[in-house]
Scaffold this motif. Structure first.
Motif, PDB file in Angstrom:
ATOM      1  N   LYS A  39       0.836  -1.202   0.000  1.00 19.61           N
ATOM      2  CA  LYS A  39       0.000   0.000   0.000  1.00 19.61           C
ATOM      3  C   LYS A  39       0.869   1.249   0.000  1.00 19.61           C
ATOM      4  O   LYS A  39       0.581   2.226  -0.678  1.00 19.61           O
ATOM      5  CB  LYS A  39      -0.930   0.003   1.205  1.00 19.61           C
ATOM      6  N   THR A  99       1.414  -3.366   3.805  1.00 18.87           N
ATOM      7  CA  THR A  99       0.709  -4.139   2.794  1.00 18.87           C
ATOM      8  C   THR A  99      -0.781  -4.204   3.134  1.00 18.87           C
ATOM      9  O   THR A  99      -1.233  -3.629   4.121  1.00 18.87           O
ATOM     10  CB  THR A  99       1.265  -5.575   2.700  1.00 18.87           C
ATOM     11  N   GLN A 100      -1.511  -4.942   2.313  1.00 20.50           N
ATOM     12  CA  GLN A 100      -2.939  -5.118   2.567  1.00 20.50           C
ATOM     13  C   GLN A 100      -3.184  -5.906   3.850  1.00 20.50           C
ATOM     14  O   GLN A 100      -4.244  -5.782   4.467  1.00 20.50           O
ATOM     15  CB  GLN A 100      -3.588  -5.871   1.391  1.00 20.50           C
TER      16      GLN A 100
END
Length: 247
Positions: free
Chosen positions: A142, A172-173
């Motif tokens: 992200k 990150t996600q």
């Protein structure tokens, strides 16, 4: 004494009074189907509330009231249980801290690295990052968050030498991976790799490292600005408290 009077006196709800009654802990008399609590009932409810504050269960309270267990036995067992819970919580806390703590790493871009390092390795490949068995695809990132920390390198003749390190958070996600970059001399290679992706870089470190490749000039620049950055952005200054003293 009416239910309402007991509620106000003991700061307890009617629902809880009925629950204690249904559990057989207290048995108020009835007058025209209204509950009437005497002083013994009130004292017993106070006692129940005291035990509940110490996390004594309803079943344990029943055993105390029915004289199957003494208050001391129940409380000592409770104390042992609390100690065990604390040990378990400390163990869990240690695992959590180990997982989320900032890892000290040496970075390598496209597998180029000095192999004489004591630090773990964070590899920047073309399509992903790798830390031990963890692979982080750039497509899952992200953003990259950049910051900085300092540590005291050594003290000589009352002069303190400071070390500066780039902090990298890979968001990150699914998770956030936090690193402290130990090989400062190759950080510009990392900046080249991540500059095309979403960044949070309040200190402007990407431009600093890409424009100042000379390590002496870089360190002098950071040394002039770091105290201000640390105050403005609440940076660790210093992060490590170990001082190596040289005569």
């Amino acid at each position: 004494m009416t239910t309402h009077e007991v509620e106000e006196m003991l700061d307890i709800t009617k629902k809880m009074l009925i629950y204690y009654e249904n559990e057989g802990l207290v048995k108020p008399l009835r007058d025209n189907n209204y509950r009437c609590y005497n002083q013994d009932d009130v004292s017993k409810i106070k006692f129940i509330l005291l035990l509940r504050e110490m996390d004594v269960t309803i079943e344990e309270i029943k055993q105390i009231i029915n004289k199957k267990k003494s208050i001391r036995d129940v409380l000592e067992n409770k104390k042992d249980l609390i100690k065990q819970r604390q040990l378990d919580l400390d163990h869990i806390d240690e695992k959590i801290n180990n997982y989320i703590k900032r890892k000290k790493v040496k970075i390598a871009v496209d597998n180029v690295l000095d192999y004489g390092t004591i630090y773990d390795r964070l590899y920047f490949y073309k399509d992903f990052l790798q830390y031990f068995q963890t692979e982080i695809k750039y497509s899952d990132v992200k953003c990259f968050k950049l910051s900085m920390s300092s540590s005291i390198g050594y003290m000589k003749f009352m002069e303190v030498h400071m070390n500066y390190y780039v902090d990298l958070d890979v968001v990150t996600q699914h998770d956030t991976y936090s690193f402290q970059i130990m090989n400062n001399e190759v950080v510009y290679q990392m900046m080249e790799r991540i500059k095309a992706y979403p960044l949070e870089d309040p200190l402007g470190l990407v431009n600093i490292y890409l424009n100042k490749r000379d390590m002496v000039q870089l360190n002098q620049y950071i040394n002039r600005h770091f105290r201000k950055w640390a105050k403005e952005y609440h940076l660790d200054n210093p992060r490590d408290s170990i001082i190596r003293r040289y005569k």
